[in-house]
Design a protein around this motif. Structure first.
Motif, PDB file in Angstrom:
ATOM      1  N   PHE A 312       0.745  -1.158   0.100  1.00 50.68           N
ATOM      2  CA  PHE A 312      -0.002  -0.076   0.159  1.00 50.68           C
ATOM      3  C   PHE A 312       0.763   1.206  -0.038  1.00 50.68           C
ATOM      4  CE2 PHE A 312      -3.972  -2.174   1.569  1.00 50.68           C
ATOM      5  CZ  PHE A 312      -3.353  -3.737   1.608  1.00 50.68           C
ATOM      6  N   ASP A 313       1.036   1.658  -1.172  1.00 51.17           N
ATOM      7  CA  ASP A 313       2.208   2.975  -1.278  1.00 51.17           C
ATOM      8  C   ASP A 313       1.597   4.114  -0.395  1.00 51.17           C
ATOM      9  OD1 ASP A 313       4.094   4.378  -2.007  1.00 51.17           O
ATOM     10  OD2 ASP A 313       3.300   5.154  -4.119  1.00 51.17           O
ATOM     11  N   GLN A 314       2.379   4.744   0.358  1.00 53.88           N
ATOM     12  CA  GLN A 314       2.138   5.562   1.322  1.00 53.88           C
ATOM     13  C   GLN A 314       1.176   5.143   2.493  1.00 53.88           C
ATOM     14  OE1 GLN A 314       3.422   9.154   0.265  1.00 53.88           O
ATOM     15  NE2 GLN A 314       4.412   8.448  -1.785  1.00 53.88           N
ATOM     16  N   GLY A 315       0.538   4.159   2.270  1.00 51.56           N
ATOM     17  CA  GLY A 315      -0.420   3.682   3.596  1.00 51.56           C
ATOM     18  C   GLY A 315      -1.796   4.315   3.289  1.00 51.56           C
ATOM     19  N   ARG A 335       7.411   5.797   1.455  1.00 52.65           N
ATOM     20  CA  ARG A 335       6.946   4.690   2.539  1.00 52.65           C
ATOM     21  C   ARG A 335       5.673   4.176   2.099  1.00 52.65           C
ATOM     22  NH1 ARG A 335       5.682  10.556   2.422  1.00 52.65           N
ATOM     23  NH2 ARG A 335       3.575  10.661   3.288  1.00 52.65           N
ATOM     24  N   GLY A 336       5.360   3.208   2.899  1.00 53.04           N
ATOM     25  CA  GLY A 336       4.325   2.288   2.642  1.00 53.04           C
ATOM     26  C   GLY A 336       4.199   1.162   3.635  1.00 53.04           C
ATOM     27  N   ILE A 337       3.049   0.304   3.403  1.00 54.96           N
ATOM     28  CA  ILE A 337       2.633  -0.684   4.161  1.00 54.96           C
ATOM     29  C   ILE A 337       2.679  -1.820   3.267  1.00 54.96           C
ATOM     30  CG2 ILE A 337       0.715  -1.722   5.592  1.00 54.96           C
ATOM     31  CD1 ILE A 337      -0.364   1.092   6.048  1.00 54.96           C
ATOM     32  N   LEU A 338       3.431  -2.790   3.899  1.00 52.29           N
ATOM     33  CA  LEU A 338       3.584  -4.242   3.410  1.00 52.29           C
ATOM     34  C   LEU A 338       2.699  -5.314   4.331  1.00 52.29           C
ATOM     35  CD1 LEU A 338       6.352  -2.617   3.031  1.00 52.29           C
ATOM     36  CD2 LEU A 338       7.341  -5.080   2.662  1.00 52.29           C
ATOM     37  N   GLU A 339       2.020  -6.153   3.546  1.00 52.11           N
ATOM     38  CA  GLU A 339       1.173  -7.393   4.345  1.00 52.11           C
ATOM     39  C   GLU A 339       1.464  -8.636   3.780  1.00 52.11           C
ATOM     40  OE1 GLU A 339      -2.644  -4.370   5.397  1.00 52.11           O
ATOM     41  OE2 GLU A 339      -2.888  -6.211   4.305  1.00 52.11           O
ATOM     42  N   PHE A 340       1.845  -9.603   4.488  1.00 53.18           N
ATOM     43  CA  PHE A 340       2.210 -10.824   4.133  1.00 53.18           C
ATOM     44  C   PHE A 340       1.782 -11.837   5.200  1.00 53.18           C
ATOM     45  CE2 PHE A 340       6.442 -10.841   6.124  1.00 53.18           C
ATOM     46  CZ  PHE A 340       6.437  -9.540   6.125  1.00 53.18           C
ATOM     47  N   THR A 341       1.864 -13.029   4.858  1.00 51.86           N
ATOM     48  CA  THR A 341       1.727 -14.310   5.928  1.00 51.86           C
ATOM     49  C   THR A 341       2.635 -15.281   5.661  1.00 51.86           C
ATOM     50  OG1 THR A 341      -0.041 -15.760   6.818  1.00 51.86           O
ATOM     51  CG2 THR A 341      -0.147 -15.037   4.600  1.00 51.86           C
ATOM     52  N   PHE A 342       2.938 -16.052   6.801  1.00 51.41           N
ATOM     53  CA  PHE A 342       3.691 -17.281   6.476  1.00 51.41           C
ATOM     54  C   PHE A 342       2.847 -18.516   6.770  1.00 51.41           C
ATOM     55  CE2 PHE A 342       7.138 -14.116   7.362  1.00 51.41           C
ATOM     56  CZ  PHE A 342       8.248 -14.522   6.050  1.00 51.41           C
TER      57      PHE A 342
END
Ligand SMILES: [Cu+2]
Length: 375
Positions: A312-315, A335-342
């Motif tokens: 999410f660029d700039q969030g 800046r931005g927000i990264l989302e992921f899962t393992f």
């Protein structure tokens, strides 16, 4: 090109050669002991000029990291704790029913250790680099009481929507040593933002350490079309508690004051998350608030091993601006927000780093330690 080559050479010779003693003998090194140690894990290798003390995973992944450890107690901040220690200020009610959130920030000169044995004369917000990770909610009134106890004029310039007189630039909010200023504005737009000193010369004030992450959570009531996503970002909500959130600021340090960086990091300490991998629970999603404030290099990046993330660029959006990527680039202040899962992964160590190889080798590299459950 020639200038770049000379600069690269000088950095290399300084860090890997005899010059290391002038900036700290424990810096990235190529001692005989370290090379011998490396052979325990790379028996067939030649004579790698790398360090390999500490846990075996460091060697298993190439061991291009610093030797020794930084005194986090002396620094007064710990990079692992920095991931989650949001500064939410003091919240009170305004007569009109809105919330007022007050932060107190003091600028001070402070010597910090950025790599083992490498001291840097920083300028700080609240004694740390990056400064405190400010977190607020969309629509609140924000009041930032800024005191300058440093030796130079400083300011706080916020990326956000505010009046000109609150801008923290020369003529509007740059504060002399010993003085105080109160910045006040509404928290908007929601997103992953940045604050930094805007006193001149700008590059000097930034590379000395005067910056920090500034997150504004969305108010779910204002985003009925994406209320669930908004709730998941709202610190303190049950939906947010599901997430493993962390603040990461990509930064670098010019220890020789030649306008080039010698050390790179995420949250200041070179290779901190390689030496102390970040534990994440595999069943819970991960959200990273990532800011690039690296001075002197135009671009920095974040690359994740063995996985892909939404970005999410700039969030400032509740739907991803990039889907299923394993690398993002950020110019300075991006800046931005990264989302992921393992969730579907086996437990183990998953590396992350700048994909500028040189930055990774000079400090901007770490690991997620994916575990079944956090003990
Ligand atoms: Cu400053």
């Amino acid at each position: 090109m020639l200038r770049w080559a000379q600069a690269a050479l000088s950095r290399r010779s300084l860090l890997l050669g005899g010059g290391a003693a002038t900036i700290g003998a424990a810096a990235i090194c190529s001692t005989k002991t370290a090379a011998q140690e490396t052979h325990r894990y790379h028996a067939a290798a030649g004579a790698p000029e790398v360090a390999a003390s500490g846990p075996s995973h460091q060697s298993a992944h190439g061991a291009m990291i610093t030797v020794g450890s930084v005194d986090n107690e002396r620094n007064g901040f710990h990079p692992t704790k920095m991931l989650t220690d949001w500064y939410t200020g003091i919240v009170t009610d305004l007569p009109d029913g809105r919330k007022l959130r007050t932060f107190e920030i003091t600028a001070e000169d402070k010597e910090i250790e950025i790599a083992p044995g490498v001291l840097f004369p920083a300028w700080t917000y609240n004694g740390r680099v990056p400064g405190p990770a400010l977190r607020a909610t969309e629509g609140e009134r924000l009041r930032i009481v800024f005191r300058n106890n440093g030796s130079h004029p400083h300011s706080m310039h916020f990326h956000g929507i505010h009046a000109a007189r609150m801008d923290g630039v020369p003529g509007a909010g740059v504060i002399a040593p010993g003085d105080e200023f109160v910045y006040e504005f509404e928290a908007r737009p929601f997103g992953c933002h940045l604050y930094h000193c805007h006193a001149l010369p700008l590059a000097r004030h930034i590379h000395k350490g005067m910056y920090g992450i500034f997150v504004i959570d969305p108010d779910p009531a204002r985003h009925p079309e994406n209320a669930e996503v908004a709730k998941s970002r709202l610190l303190g909500s049950p939906e947010n508690a599901e997430w493993q959130e962390m603040a990461m600021v990509m930064n670098a340090f010019d220890t020789t004051f030649d306008g080039e960086n010698e050390f790179y990091a995420c949250n200041t300490i070179a290779h901190c998350y390689a030496k102390e991998p970040i534990k994440v629970e595999k069943s819970r999603p991960v959200r990273i608030y990532l800011v690039n404030i690296t001075e002197f290099d135009p671009i920095n990046s974040f690359h994740l091993h063995g996985n892909f993330f939404d970005y999410f660029d700039q969030g400032t959006t509740l739907t991803p601006t990039l889907r299923t990527v394993d690398l993002i680039m950020q110019c300075q202040a991006q800046r931005g927000i990264l989302e992921f899962t393992f969730k579907e992964h086996e437990a183990g160590l998953y590396m992350f780093h700048a994909h500028q190889s040189e930055f990774a080798e000079l400090g901007w590299m770490g690991m997620f330690d994916v575990v079944e459950t956090l003990s």
